[in-house]
Design an enzyme around this catalytic site. Structure first.
Site, PDB file in Angstrom:
ATOM      1  N   ASN A   1       0.707  -1.444  -0.317  1.00 19.64           N
ATOM      2  CA  ASN A   1      -0.021   0.245   0.458  1.00 19.64           C
ATOM      3  C   ASN A   1       0.613   1.118  -0.198  1.00 19.64           C
ATOM      4  O   ASN A   1       0.831   1.776  -0.774  1.00 19.64           O
ATOM      5  CB  ASN A   1      -0.989   0.478   1.088  1.00 19.64           C
ATOM      6  CG  ASN A   1      -2.033   1.139   1.603  1.00 19.64           C
ATOM      7  OD1 ASN A   1      -1.952   2.062   0.031  1.00 19.64           O
ATOM      8  ND2 ASN A   1      -2.720   1.069   2.060  1.00 19.64           N
ATOM      9  N   ASP A   2       1.507   1.626   1.228  1.00 20.33           N
ATOM     10  CA  ASP A   2       2.169   3.072   1.223  1.00 20.33           C
ATOM     11  C   ASP A   2       3.196   3.073   0.553  1.00 20.33           C
ATOM     12  O   ASP A   2       3.739   3.862  -0.152  1.00 20.33           O
ATOM     13  CB  ASP A   2       1.885   2.989   2.177  1.00 20.33           C
ATOM     14  CG  ASP A   2       1.531   3.601   3.412  1.00 20.33           C
ATOM     15  OD1 ASP A   2       0.293   3.432   3.612  1.00 20.33           O
ATOM     16  OD2 ASP A   2       1.608   2.886   4.931  1.00 20.33           O
ATOM     17  N   VAL A   3       3.587   1.657  -0.605  1.00 19.90           N
ATOM     18  CA  VAL A   3       5.252   2.036  -1.168  1.00 19.90           C
ATOM     19  C   VAL A   3       4.486   2.190  -2.766  1.00 19.90           C
ATOM     20  O   VAL A   3       5.600   2.283  -2.952  1.00 19.90           O
ATOM     21  CB  VAL A   3       5.357   0.564  -1.044  1.00 19.90           C
ATOM     22  CG1 VAL A   3       6.574   0.223   0.586  1.00 19.90           C
ATOM     23  CG2 VAL A   3       4.952  -0.664  -1.257  1.00 19.90           C
TER      24      VAL A   3
ATOM     25  N   ALA B   1       0.852   3.522   7.470  1.00 24.23           N
ATOM     26  CA  ALA B   1       1.240   5.162   7.894  1.00 24.23           C
ATOM     27  C   ALA B   1      -0.008   6.149   8.270  1.00 24.23           C
ATOM     28  O   ALA B   1       0.240   6.986   8.449  1.00 24.23           O
ATOM     29  CB  ALA B   1       2.030   5.696   6.442  1.00 24.23           C
TER      30      ALA B   1
END
Lengths: 102, 464
Positions: B393-395, B434
């Protein structure tokens, strides 16, 4: 003037840090997990201290206050040595190249 | 055996350990490398036993304990699922830490056998070395236990913080230095025990404020600590093998921590001083308004991928949780039968430890030359038809490039949004670790697949 043996050990230590630095940077990122498990296995070489602690004492008792800690450390380190090397072996065996005949 | 010969043997096993790490520079040489490591260990253990030369009843116990520990270790090594690798490594680190503490204790209680002086009159240098070894070992032990509990899910992965936490750590750190100083002056046994107890405490306090997704840094850091602890004991015992190994492992862990921090564009101290989740309430609230999202089902996804000429797979922690790696491989195999070119893109901090995704893919028999690191594949997204994001997700969040306000701004990300279409497998729209909304969800070219990663992948395979 004589050089303190400590300085020799310090030299080995510092040089090994540099060796480690260059060797580890050349490890391919896809093998970082096996790197962790194998470093874990080799750091268990601390077992040599445990062996001395448990066997080198002069006391008639097999288990005195110092050797008992040595024996405990032997068990812990043995778990790590066998576990670490074997799990690394197991992981590395899975890394295969693409088969050409496909 | 003479002391000199013994030292040579230790040097040999130290060199073999270096070769063990060197072998890991490519998968072909790695198995050979591991063998060198094993030989090095056998040499170190055998020469130590021979040099002590005590083959009485104590030796029998040594063999028994070696076998007991070895059996437990071997059992774990064969039984552990690859998805549980992070917690296994954390658990193993704790054992090294504790072993270092135990060796330091026995050296303190019976210094004669190590030629360090006598109880109450231990050489100052040795005392400092063993104190450092014991303190770092103790921190490694409890720190790794906490990391293990968090990774295993026994303890919540969210950061535990309280007022004055960093101040307390600082005070305890100074206390350690003070204790070592007074220990050298007084040689008091009580001070030595206090030193160990306080170090145990520091280990706990150091790891509890760090959140789940920062675990790659924590594990690498603890890896490093276990090395420094071993080196400390190596100095005490004047043992070259231990000093070399300690330095190797110490710098290895430090480099891995550095790579992980760089993968998140955060400084090491930023990670150590506490997790992300707590600080960015504002940014997650801001974006909670409804935005249109396109969602699809397995048939849509199968249709898209079948007609693509190239597909890039982006796996993340979610794939590990769902154990979806084998299903994924099956899907890729059917895609390949349809003539689709498939590769995998791995972000440095994907998963819970360095290289976590690579091991899982290797387990599923994905050839390692189809798996690429961020910098090697990032340009290919622009030419790829479908990016299949599974459990990451965040990456992949483009916000890292566009919004300087975002906590992940500046983090290197996989340029998934550049591909013609994005398939995003996720259970819900909830933000990632995050706590930031992923811009990618609302893009024109994104199709959300709301389902369990494994189920969805299996369904797609069926419709292919």
């Amino acid at each position: 003037m004589e050089i303190d043996p400590f300085i020799f050990r310090l030299s080995i230590f510092i040089l090994s840090i540099f060796v480690g630095y260059y060797v580890v940077w050349s490890v391919t990122p896809s093998l970082h997990t096996p790197l962790m498990s194998v470093t874990n296995a080799i750091s268990s070489v601390i077992i040599v201290g445990a062996i001395i602690a448990s066997l080198a004492g002069n006391s008639k008792e097999v288990f005195d206050s110092a050797s008992i800690f040595g024996y405990l450390a032997i068990i812990l380190a043995a778990v790590n040595i066998f576990g670490g090397f074997l799990v690394t072996q197991r992981m590395l065996a899975m890394y295969k190249k693409k088969k050409k005949d496909k | 055996m003479s002391a000199n010969l013994l030292a040579i043997f230790y040097l040999v096993s130290g060199v073999l350990f270096i070769l063990a790490l060197r072998g890991l520079s490519s998968p072909e040489t790695s198995r050979q490398g591991n063998l060198y490591g094993i030989i090095g260990m056998i040499i170190a253990i055998s020469v130590t036993i021979i040099s002590v030369g005590n083959f009485s009843i104590g030796f029998l116990y040594l063999i028994i304990f070696l076998v007991v520990g070895g059996t437990i270790g071997a059992f774990i090594a064969f039984k552990i699922p690859m998805t549980a690798m992070p917690e296994l490594v954390a658990g193993f680190h704790s054992l090294v830490g504790l072993a270092a503490v135990f060796v330091a204790i026995s050296a303190f209680l019976n210094p004669e056998i190590f030629n360090l002086g006598f109880p109450g009159d231990i050489k100052i240098a040795s005392l400092v070395e063993m104190s450092l070894g014991a303190a770092i070992g103790a921190i490694t032990f409890t720190g790794s236990i906490i990391a293990f509990l968090k990774l295993r899910g026994i303890m919540s992965g969210s950061p535990i913080t309280f007022v004055g936490q960093h101040f307390l750590n600082l005070v305890l750190g100074i206390l350690i230095v003070g204790l070592i100083y007074y220990l050298c002056k007084s040689q008091s046994e009580n001070l030595f025990w206090s030193l160990i107890i306080i170090s145990f405490l520091i280990g706990i306090l150091l790891i509890i404020p760090i959140g789940g997704a920062d675990m790659p840094v924590v594990i690498s850091m603890l890896n490093s600590y276990s090395g420094w602890a071993a080196a400390g004991i190596g100095f005490t015992l004047e043992n070259t093998a231990l000093i070399i190994t300690g330095a190797l492992v110490g710098s290895s862990g430090a480099i891995l921590s550095y790579i992980m921090c760089k993968g998140m564009n955060r400084s090491f101290f930023n990670v150590i001083l506490g997790g992300w989740g707590a600080t960015d309430d504002a940014s997650s609230k801001k974006s909670s308004e409804q935005k249109p999202v396109k969602s699809g089902n397995a048939d849509d996804a199968a249709f898209l991928m079948k007609n693509a000429s190239s597909v890039i797979i982006v796996p993340g922690y979610g794939m590990a949780v769902a154990q979806a790696q084998h299903a994924l491989k099956e899907m890729v195999d059917s895609l390949k039968k349809n003539g689709v070119k498939v590769s995998y893109a791995i972000h440095p901090v994907a998963g819970r430890m360095p290289g976590h995704m690579n091991v899982l893919l290797a387990e599923a028999n994905v050839p390692y030359d189809e798996v690429f690191e961020l910098e090697d594949i990032n340009n290919d997204f622009a030419n790829c038809d479908v990016a299949y994001v599974i459990g990451a997700n965040d990456v992949t969040n483009p916000v890292a490039k566009t919004d300087p306000q975002s906590p992940i701004y500046g983090m290197p990300i996989l340029d998934v949004e550049k591909s013609k279409s994005v398939l995003f497998v996720k259970r819900s729209l909830s933000p990632g670790y995050a706590g930031i909304d992923n811009d990618l969800f609302y893009r024109e070219n994104t199709l959300m697949l709301f389902a369990d990663a494994k189920k969805m992948t299996e369904e797609i395979t069926k419709s292919l």
